[in-house]
Scaffold this active site. Structure first.
Site, PDB file in Angstrom:
ATOM      1  N   CYS A  38      36.380 -17.758  -9.184  1.00 35.00           N
ATOM      2  CA  CYS A  38      36.468 -16.339  -8.839  1.00 35.00           C
ATOM      3  C   CYS A  38      36.535 -15.502 -10.117  1.00 35.00           C
ATOM      4  CB  CYS A  38      37.719 -16.116  -7.982  1.00 35.00           C
ATOM      5  SG  CYS A  38      38.016 -14.398  -7.510  1.00 35.00           S
ATOM      6  N   SER A  40      38.437 -13.141 -10.689  1.00 40.59           N
ATOM      7  CA  SER A  40      39.832 -12.875 -11.049  1.00 40.59           C
ATOM      8  C   SER A  40      40.315 -13.852 -12.109  1.00 40.59           C
ATOM      9  CB  SER A  40      40.719 -12.956  -9.808  1.00 40.59           C
ATOM     10  OG  SER A  40      40.326 -11.997  -8.851  1.00 40.59           O
ATOM     11  N   HIS A  43      39.001 -12.904 -15.488  1.00 35.52           N
ATOM     12  CA  HIS A  43      39.745 -11.825 -16.153  1.00 35.52           C
ATOM     13  C   HIS A  43      40.853 -12.387 -17.045  1.00 35.52           C
ATOM     14  CE1 HIS A  43      37.764  -8.441 -14.400  1.00 35.52           C
ATOM     15  NE2 HIS A  43      38.122  -8.715 -13.160  1.00 35.52           N
ATOM     16  N   HIS A  59      43.047 -19.999  -7.876  1.00 34.16           N
ATOM     17  CA  HIS A  59      43.842 -19.447  -6.785  1.00 34.16           C
ATOM     18  C   HIS A  59      43.127 -19.469  -5.445  1.00 34.16           C
ATOM     19  CE1 HIS A  59      41.259 -16.203  -8.200  1.00 34.16           C
ATOM     20  NE2 HIS A  59      41.351 -15.700  -6.987  1.00 34.16           N
ATOM     21  N   CYS A 162      40.569 -16.461  -0.870  1.00 26.45           N
ATOM     22  CA  CYS A 162      40.672 -15.251  -1.696  1.00 26.45           C
ATOM     23  C   CYS A 162      39.551 -14.272  -1.384  1.00 26.45           C
ATOM     24  CB  CYS A 162      40.657 -15.581  -3.189  1.00 26.45           C
ATOM     25  SG  CYS A 162      40.611 -14.091  -4.239  1.00 26.45           S
TER      26      CYS A 162
END
Length: 362
Positions: A38, A40, A43, A59, A162
Site C-alpha cells: 500500500c 501508506s 510514505h 498493515h 485497508c
C-alpha cells in the site's frame, strides 16, 4: 520466521530471521497468508512520516489463527481473519460513541515504539501499526482482527483490510453520499478505485474518476465510473466545473498531495464536501480561499474510512460474493516476500493497483 525489516528512510527493506513472542493475554498468533503493498507503507519508507526503527511495516493483510492467549474467546486456531490497524478497546469514549477507528486506549492501540512482540539480533524490533504484516507471523491484540467466512479466498480478503475498507468507508461513513448525486474522485489507485466502487454501491448517478494514467481510468470504468478525466493535460477543476455545470456535491482526494487536496475543495459546488483520504505528508499545509466557506463548502478527513471493521468488512465480503463489490480487478500480481523491494518500486511507478505478497498459506 522471515520478515522484511525497515532500517531507515529511502533504503531497501532486508529479509531477516526475526523472533516473535508467544501470544499473551488477549493476544493471538497469526500465520500471514497475504499482505498488500500500500502507498501508506511507502510514505514511511520514504520518510514522509517518521517511525522508530528497525521496524516491520505492513498493515493490509489476511491470515490464519495459529494460537491464542489467555482470555481470547473471539477466535480459535484455524480461523481465517483479516487484520486491521484500527485496533479498538471497546470501552474508551471514542469506542463508546461509535468511533472505534479512533480508539484512545494506548494499552490496546499501542503507540509507535511501545510494542515488545518482535526481536531481531536480541534487540526490540518495532511493530508497525500494531500489526507488522510484512512477516510470516504476527502477534496482535484480538481486537485487531475480524473473523471471516473460510470460503472467502484470502487474497481477496486481504484487500479489504485497508484499501477497500478505506475507499468504500469514506463514501459510506465519512461523506454519506446520497443516491442520485454526482461524485468526483481524484486518484485511481487501490483506495480511489474502491471509492469509485463505493460511490456506485451508494447509488451515485454520476461518478467522475480523475487520474493521469489511462489504464487506471479504464479500470475505473469497470469499477463504476461514468466519466473519466485525464489530469495530465487539462485543468482538472475547470474541466469538472464545466462538466457538472458548477461543481460537485462530493469530492474525494485519494492521492495525498497538497495540489489535489486543494483541487478537491475548489471543484465543490456550494454546500459540497471534500473528503481527504490520502496521506498528505507530515508538515504539509493546504491553502484554501476563506470566502468559499461562506458558501457552505466543507473539507474533512477520514481515518480508514471511519470503519467499524468487525461489522463493515464481513458486509463488504458478502457484497463481493453477490457480485456487487469488485475486488478481482484490484489485484495486479502476486510476489514473494523476497521481492518486496521490487514490488514497492513498481508501486512507486504508478503502474500497478495492488501487488500482494503471497506467503504460501493454503
Amino acid at each position: 520466521m522471515k520478515a522484511a525489516v525497515f532500517h531507515e528512510p529511502n533504503q531497501p527493506l532486508t529479509i531477516e530471521d526475526v523472533e516473535i513472542e508467544k501470544p499473551k493475554r488477549r493476544e493471538v498468533l497469526l500465520r500471514t497468508a497475504y499482505a498488500g503493498l500500500c502507498h501508506s507503507d511507502l510514505h514511511f519508507m520514504e520518510g514522509l512520516y517518521p517511525y522508530p526503527t528497525p521496524a516491520v511495516l505492513g498493515h493490509e493483510g489476511a491470515a490464519v489463527v495459529e494460537a491464542v492467549g489467555e482470555d481470547v474467546t473471539y477466535v480459535k486456531p484455524g480461523d481465517h481473519v483479516i487484520t486491521c490497524l484500527s485496533v479498538f478497546c471497546g470501552e474508551c469514549p471514542q469506542c463508546m460513541t461509535g468511533h472505534p477507528n479512533l480508539c484512545e486506549n494506548t494499552e490496546v492501540k499501542l503507540l509507535p515504539g511501545a510494542a515488545r512482540r518482535l526481536k531481531w539480533k536480541g534487540e526490540v524490533l518495532h511493530q508497525a501499526f500494531n500489526l507488522s504484516v510484512f512477516a510470516e507471523q504476527m502477534v496482535v491484540h484480538e481486537h485487531a482482527v475480524v473473523k471471516i467466512n473460510p470460503e472467502i479466498p484470502l487474497d481477496r480478503a486481504a484487500l479489504v483490510g485497508c484499501g477497500v475498507m478505506t475507499g468504500v468507508g469514506a463514501v459510506f461513513h465519512a461523506a454519506k453520499v446520497e443516491p442520485g448525486s454526482t461524485v468526483a474522485i481524484l486518484g485511481c489507485g487501490g483506495i480511489g478505485l474502491s471509492a469509485v466502487n463505493g460511490a456506485a454501491l451508494a447509488g451515485a448517478a454520476r461518478i467522475i474518476a480523475v487520474d493521469t494514467n489511462p489504464s487506471k481510468l479504464d479500470l475505473a470504468k469497470l469499477m463504476g465510473a461514468t466519466d473519466t478525466v485525464n489530469a495530465s493535460n487539462v485543468d482538472v477543476v475547470a474541466t469538472i466545473k464545466e462538466m457538472t455545470g458548477g461543481g460537485v456535491p462530493y469530492s474525494f482526494e485519494a492521492i495525498g498531495l497538497k495540489q489535489t487536496a486543494e483541487q478537491s475543495f475548489a471543484m465543490l459546488r456550494p454546500g459540497g464536501v471534500a473528503t481527504i483520504i490520502g496521506m498528505i505528508p507530515l508538515g504539509t499545509r493546504i491553502e484554501l480561499h476563506g470566502a468559499d466557506f461562506l458558501r457552505d463548502k466543507k473539507i474533512q478527513g477520514t481515518s480508514m474510512g471511519g470503519n467499524r471493521f468487525r461489522v463493515d468488512m464481513p458486509r463488504l465480503l458478502e457484497m463481493w460474493q453477490q457480485g456487487r463489490l469488485k475486488l478481482d480487478h484490484l489485484i495486479s500480481g502476486k510476489i514473494s516476500l523476497e521481492q518486496i523491494n521490487e514490488g514497492f518500486a513498481m508501486l512507486k511507478s504508478g503502474t500497478p493497483v495492488r501487488n500482494l505478497i503471497n506467503f504460501g498459506v493454503a
